[in-house]
Design an enzyme around this catalytic site. Structure first.
Site, PDB file in Angstrom:
ATOM      1  N   TYR A   2       0.804  -1.227   0.000  1.00 20.76           N
ATOM      2  CA  TYR A   2       0.000   0.000   0.000  1.00 20.76           C
ATOM      3  C   TYR A   2       0.840   1.282   0.000  1.00 20.76           C
ATOM      4  CZ  TYR A   2      -3.665  -3.341   1.127  1.00 20.76           C
ATOM      5  OH  TYR A   2      -4.531  -4.410   1.079  1.00 20.76           O
ATOM      6  N   ASN A  61     -13.066   3.837  -1.464  1.00 20.34           N
ATOM      7  CA  ASN A  61     -12.234   2.657  -1.293  1.00 20.34           C
ATOM      8  C   ASN A  61     -12.858   1.912  -0.127  1.00 20.34           C
ATOM      9  OD1 ASN A  61     -10.410   0.656  -0.834  1.00 20.34           O
ATOM     10  ND2 ASN A  61      -8.592   1.988  -0.857  1.00 20.34           N
ATOM     11  N   HIS A  83     -15.275  -6.794  -1.238  1.00 19.27           N
ATOM     12  CA  HIS A  83     -15.408  -8.193  -1.636  1.00 19.27           C
ATOM     13  C   HIS A  83     -16.503  -8.930  -0.861  1.00 19.27           C
ATOM     14  CE1 HIS A  83     -11.603  -6.943  -3.262  1.00 19.27           C
ATOM     15  NE2 HIS A  83     -11.080  -6.808  -2.046  1.00 19.27           N
ATOM     16  N   ASP A  99     -25.835  -2.159  -2.267  1.00 21.44           N
ATOM     17  CA  ASP A  99     -27.229  -1.701  -2.340  1.00 21.44           C
ATOM     18  C   ASP A  99     -27.322  -0.201  -2.110  1.00 21.44           C
ATOM     19  OD1 ASP A  99     -28.085  -4.257  -2.878  1.00 21.44           O
ATOM     20  OD2 ASP A  99     -28.842  -4.677  -0.860  1.00 21.44           O
ATOM     21  N   HIS A 125      -9.044   1.398  -5.653  1.00 22.77           N
ATOM     22  CA  HIS A 125      -8.183   0.544  -4.829  1.00 22.77           C
ATOM     23  C   HIS A 125      -6.739   0.967  -5.038  1.00 22.77           C
ATOM     24  CE1 HIS A 125     -11.528  -1.920  -3.844  1.00 22.77           C
ATOM     25  NE2 HIS A 125     -11.851  -1.938  -5.115  1.00 22.77           N
ATOM     26  N   SER A 171      -4.011  -0.869  -4.401  1.00 17.14           N
ATOM     27  CA  SER A 171      -3.254  -1.976  -5.002  1.00 17.14           C
ATOM     28  C   SER A 171      -3.982  -2.491  -6.250  1.00 17.14           C
ATOM     29  CB  SER A 171      -3.113  -3.115  -3.985  1.00 17.14           C
ATOM     30  OG  SER A 171      -4.394  -3.647  -3.650  1.00 17.14           O
ATOM     31  N   ARG A 215      -9.904 -11.304  -3.995  1.00 11.69           N
ATOM     32  CA  ARG A 215      -9.923  -9.850  -4.236  1.00 11.69           C
ATOM     33  C   ARG A 215     -10.325  -9.517  -5.675  1.00 11.69           C
ATOM     34  NH1 ARG A 215      -7.389  -7.816   0.447  1.00 11.69           N
ATOM     35  NH2 ARG A 215      -5.845  -9.277   1.218  1.00 11.69           N
TER      36      ARG A 215
HETATM   37  O1  CA2 Z   1      -5.966  -1.913  -2.571  1.00 16.32           O
HETATM   38  C1  CA2 Z   1      -6.853  -1.419  -1.887  1.00 16.32           C
HETATM   39  O2  CA2 Z   1      -7.015  -0.204  -1.765  1.00 16.32           O
HETATM   40  C2  CA2 Z   1      -7.785  -2.334  -1.094  1.00 16.32           C
HETATM   41  O3  CA2 Z   1      -9.099  -1.778  -1.161  1.00 16.32           O
HETATM   42  C3  CA2 Z   1      -7.279  -2.313   0.331  1.00 16.32           C
HETATM   43  C4  CA2 Z   1      -8.052  -3.279   1.238  1.00 16.32           C
HETATM   44  C5  CA2 Z   1      -8.114  -4.664   0.628  1.00 16.32           C
HETATM   45  O4  CA2 Z   1      -8.920  -5.502   1.445  1.00 16.32           O
HETATM   46  C6  CA2 Z   1      -8.667  -4.639  -0.773  1.00 16.32           C
HETATM   47  O5  CA2 Z   1      -8.648  -5.936  -1.293  1.00 16.32           O
HETATM   48  C7  CA2 Z   1      -7.835  -3.734  -1.656  1.00 16.32           C
HETATM   49  C8  CA2 Z   1      -7.374  -3.378   2.602  1.00 16.32           C
HETATM   50  C9  CA2 Z   1      -7.265  -2.085   3.293  1.00 16.32           C
HETATM   51  C10 CA2 Z   1      -6.381  -2.300   4.472  1.00 16.32           C
HETATM   52  O6  CA2 Z   1      -5.423  -1.297   4.455  1.00 16.32           O
HETATM   53  C11 CA2 Z   1      -4.281  -1.486   5.146  1.00 16.32           C
HETATM   54  C12 CA2 Z   1      -3.353  -0.503   5.011  1.00 16.32           C
HETATM   55  C13 CA2 Z   1      -2.171  -0.631   5.661  1.00 16.32           C
HETATM   56  C14 CA2 Z   1      -1.927  -1.724   6.452  1.00 16.32           C
HETATM   57  C15 CA2 Z   1      -2.861  -2.701   6.587  1.00 16.32           C
HETATM   58  C16 CA2 Z   1      -4.058  -2.577   5.937  1.00 16.32           C
END
Ligand code: CA2
Length: 151
Positions: free
Chosen positions: A24, A76, A82, A89, A102, A104, A113
């Site tokens: 991230y 986001n 997911h 809705d 997103h 990533s 994902r």
């Molecule tokens: O890539 C993205 O922005 C996601 O939405 C981030 C989500 C993940 O579940 C999606 O599949 C993709 C996770 C957000 C958690 O963010 C963190 C940031 C730093 C450290 C740990 C988690």
């Protein structure tokens, strides 16, 4: 008066910059907020920037953006992307454009994902651009609205 874009962040995004930098990056959520404020300003949009770890709160904010006739929502939804039929809705129920973002590239990650409840009801989806995806989404939204701002 300037229209407002809601930028909504889901669960765990408060941890940005503190954990998993290889996935991230190193920007914090505060950095993302600054980036979004700058992008919104350049398109002459106001901004509401929020984060919640609670599904219902995100649903309430989507409703709020709809009832206030916001310019749109950049969301986001984190892991709720997911799993959440409720967020899907809520997006389907509002009459304003919603852009899914997103950080990533979710398609280069685990299979779970690759599916998004939000994508079919979003106006557009961006992933894999790092935190710059938020600014790109605000720019895309502004272009949809036919803005006259710079950038
Ligand atoms: O890539 C993205 O922005 C996601 O939405 C981030 C989500 C993940 O579940 C999606 O599949 C993709 C996770 C957000 C958690 O963010 C963190 C940031 C730093 C450290 C740990 C988690």
């Amino acid at each position: 008066m300037a229209k407002t874009v809601y930028v909504l962040n889901g669960p765990n995004l408060n941890l940005l910059g503190a954990r998993e930098p290889e996935t991230y990056g190193r920007s914090t959520l505060k950095d993302v907020e600054k980036l979004c404020r700058k992008a919104a300003q350049s398109h002459r949009l106001g901004i509401e920037f929020r984060q919640s770890n609670h599904e219902g709160e995100l649903v309430d904010w989507i409703h709020e953006a709809g009832s206030k006739k916001a310019a749109g929502v950049v969301i986001n939804a984190g892991g709720y992307t997911h799993s959440s039929v409720a967020i899907r809705d809520a997006i389907a129920a509002v009459d304003i454009p919603v852009i899914e973002v997103h950080i990533s590239n979710v398609f280069a990650r685990e299979d779970f994902r690759h599916f998004s409840h939000i994508a079919p009801v979003a106006k557009g989806t961006l992933c894999g651009f790092g935190v710059n995806g938020y600014a790109l989404a605000i720019g895309g939204l502004a272009a949809m609205l036919g803005d006259k701002g710079e950038g």
